[in-house]
Write a protein that holds these residues in place. Structure first.
Motif, mmCIF file in Angstrom:
data_model
loop_
_atom_site.group_PDB
_atom_site.id
_atom_site.type_symbol
_atom_site.label_atom_id
_atom_site.label_comp_id
_atom_site.label_asym_id
_atom_site.label_seq_id
_atom_site.Cartn_x
_atom_site.Cartn_y
_atom_site.Cartn_z
ATOM 1 N N PRO A 46 1.197 -0.746 0.065
ATOM 2 C CA PRO A 46 -0.047 0.463 -0.139
ATOM 3 C C PRO A 46 0.767 1.123 -0.033
ATOM 4 N N ALA A 47 0.250 2.335 -0.807
ATOM 5 C CA ALA A 47 1.430 3.609 -0.937
ATOM 6 C C ALA A 47 1.435 4.260 0.342
ATOM 7 N N THR A 48 1.467 3.530 1.500
ATOM 8 C CA THR A 48 0.363 4.163 3.159
ATOM 9 C C THR A 48 2.388 3.150 3.580
ATOM 10 N N MET A 49 2.812 2.643 3.164
ATOM 11 C CA MET A 49 3.313 1.408 4.064
ATOM 12 C C MET A 49 4.852 1.390 3.603
ATOM 13 N N VAL A 50 4.111 1.303 1.753
ATOM 14 C CA VAL A 50 5.789 1.154 1.118
ATOM 15 C C VAL A 50 7.102 1.823 1.283
ATOM 16 N N THR A 51 8.092 0.901 0.692
ATOM 17 C CA THR A 51 9.174 1.895 1.574
ATOM 18 C C THR A 51 10.519 2.245 0.428
#
Length: 250
Positions: free
Chosen positions: A92-97
């Motif tokens: 997800p966009a808010t979790m990708v490193t």
């Protein structure tokens, strides 16, 4: 009348181990081109050469800038280049490193620029016209769903790079275009997406005016066209292959 005129042309295709890249390499070889097939996986290249013995394999990972550059600089001058190598993540966009974003960009965007630089500069040095085709996607134009932020970023950047390369290399008669397919039903990467989203095919076929998903041959044809003399006045374009789903959604 102009024809394809691909026989005897030297064409480099990246990401040829499977899927679209493999199909493009085989199609070009069948048209008489001398195909140089690049992949990071030796075993898939071995099977490709076994299927089409005229293809010359190159083992390299396009995300490794210097390694790829060294191997390409040893090649003869190309008449065409297909930048097909690509990867994606599903975070997800808010979790990708940051590391995963960089990994995708290194392959899908910077790897393309690197290959295009080496191939185009050699064309210019030898005074040879050429065609570069960048395999982009509809994710550069429309949201693909949860988890595709790095991939969408890379393809949006790739479309911009396509136009910029076309502008700067046009005076040397080097054309640069992108091909932007939606989900292709019969590739290894799409199989994973379809498996994780079992109703996806049914939904997309319903929403697509042509009522089916894209097959590999629906993409290889346009790629061959952009490499051929039939498209001698076409450059700086992004070409959607989606059965009409973006512009005519049901």
């Amino acid at each position: 009348m102009l024809g394809l005129n691909l026989a005897g042309k030297n064409i480099l295709v990246t990401g040829t181990g499977r899927g679209l890249g493999r199909a493009i390499a085989i199609a070009l070889a069948k048209h008489g081109s001398k195909v140089f097939a690049l992949s990071r996986t030796p075993s898939t290249l071995d099977s490709l050469v076994k299927e089409q013995p005229s293809i010359e394999p190159i083992v390299a990972d396009v995300s490794c800038w210097e390694e790829t550059r060294c191997k390409l600089e040893d090649l003869k001058t190309m008449d065409g280049l297909v930048n097909n190598a690509g990867i994606f993540t599903t975070d997800p966009a808010t979790m990708v490193t940051k590391e995963k974003i960089y990994k995708v960009l290194d392959t899908n965007l910077l790897g393309v620029i690197n290959c295009a630089q080496v191939v185009a500069n050699r064309m210019i040095k030898d005074g040879r016209p050429g065609s570069i085709v960048n395999m982009s996607g509809t994710t550069s134009l429309s949201c693909a769903g949860v988890g595709f932020l790095p991939y969408a970023m890379s393809k949006g950047g790739l479309d911009a790079a396509t136009r910029q390369l076309a502008f700067e290399r046009g005076p040397y008669n080097i054309r640069v275009n992108s091909v932007n397919p939606a989900l292709v039903k019969t590739t290894n990467s799409s199989a994973q997406i379809i498996e994780e989203n079992p109703k996806l095919v049914e939904q997309m076929e319903f929403k697509t005016p042509l009522k089916r998903l894209i097959e590999v041959d629906d993409v290889t044809g346009p790629v061959v066209y952009f490499l051929s003399d039939l498209s001698s006045m076409v450059t700086a374009t992004c070409n959607v292959i989606d059965g009409g789903i973006l512009n005519c959604m049901v």
